[in-house]
Design an enzyme around this catalytic site. Sequence first.
Site, short mmCIF file in Angstrom:
data_model
loop_
_atom_site.label_atom_id
_atom_site.label_comp_id
_atom_site.label_asym_id
_atom_site.label_seq_id
_atom_site.Cartn_x
_atom_site.Cartn_y
_atom_site.Cartn_z
CE LYS A 81 -4.51 1.02 0.42
NZ LYS A 81 -5.64 0.32 -0.21
CG HIS A 181 -15.78 7.26 -6.15
ND1 HIS A 181 -16.34 7.74 -7.31
CD2 HIS A 181 -14.76 8.09 -5.86
CE1 HIS A 181 -15.69 8.82 -7.70
NE2 HIS A 181 -14.72 9.05 -6.83
#
Length: 343
Positions: A81, A181
């Site tokens: 990440k 989203h």
Amino acid sequence: MSYFTQLLEGGYEAVHLLSDSRTGLRAIVGMHNTRLGPGLGGTRALATYTSEEEAVADALRLARGMTYKAALAGLPHGGGKAVIMLPRGNFDRAKLFESFGRAVESLGGRYITTEDSGTSTDDMEHVRKHTKNVVGLKERSGDPSPVTAYGVARAMEATAKHVFGRPDLKGLRVTVLGVGHVGMYLVKELHERGAKVWVSDINAQSVAHAVKEYGATAVDADTLHRMEADVYAPCALGGAINDATLPLLKVKAVCGAANNQLLTMRHGEQLASRGILYVPDYAANAGGLINVAQEWAGYDREKAYARAANIFDTIDTVLRRAKESGLRPEQVADRMVEEKLAA
């Protein structure tokens, strides 16, 4: 705590600090475990980090989550990440992400990036100018949010099977915190499945859209947390289950799209003690990772959705084993991952 102590105690492989004085890039890439394949995980770009230590801790915490998410979903990837500490004031965003692309390329393929909180497919187009180790591109898989939301809906159906005795959401009362989203697409999925939905978000336009398009009911966050409902779906940033919110919840289950929904493991214990079933977030929200992993392998939308549909079976297995063993679902899911990694 030193960085080496964090890495050793958390089972991490590496943390990369990447910078470029010309563009103002300050990026951290955390690598947790790559036994199953190259690390795959999004890039979070925020201006709200108060220190380098906070940004590193976020990257490492999220990287570990990606290891577990990929392994439980059966993907040939490990956990990686990235976070970018956005410059203060004016900066050239395109140049910043081109610089980040060069930084990703310097890692030699051990880390594959994609969009996340604060980044977009447009940003990834700039990243790809300097590395092939990027997915979530416009002309390929694009925005993973719809697949993530679909997977969460499937997880919620499996949850309904165990909590309410039927694997469907018709008539269930679902509260959704965060209609960005993924949250918005989840509201759409819930609407199509006949659930009754309440939403809260700091963005009034997003809330209005959910109300108009999907028949949701708008409430403020405090009201949402206090509502008597069937399922609570945290879909904003992490830590939604904490000392302030947990005592207010009057739901049967928690199943949402946000990463790291429990502020601490203690909060998972407290949910269980109150009779609230917690569905491990990394198991429920794996659809987006499944989507970009399919892009890396050669994108096929039908295959991506078919694999995301299998999240139902994953959650079904986790909840069944939890009931049989007396362990909490997150403990069962962790054990299933650790067994895979050990093998």
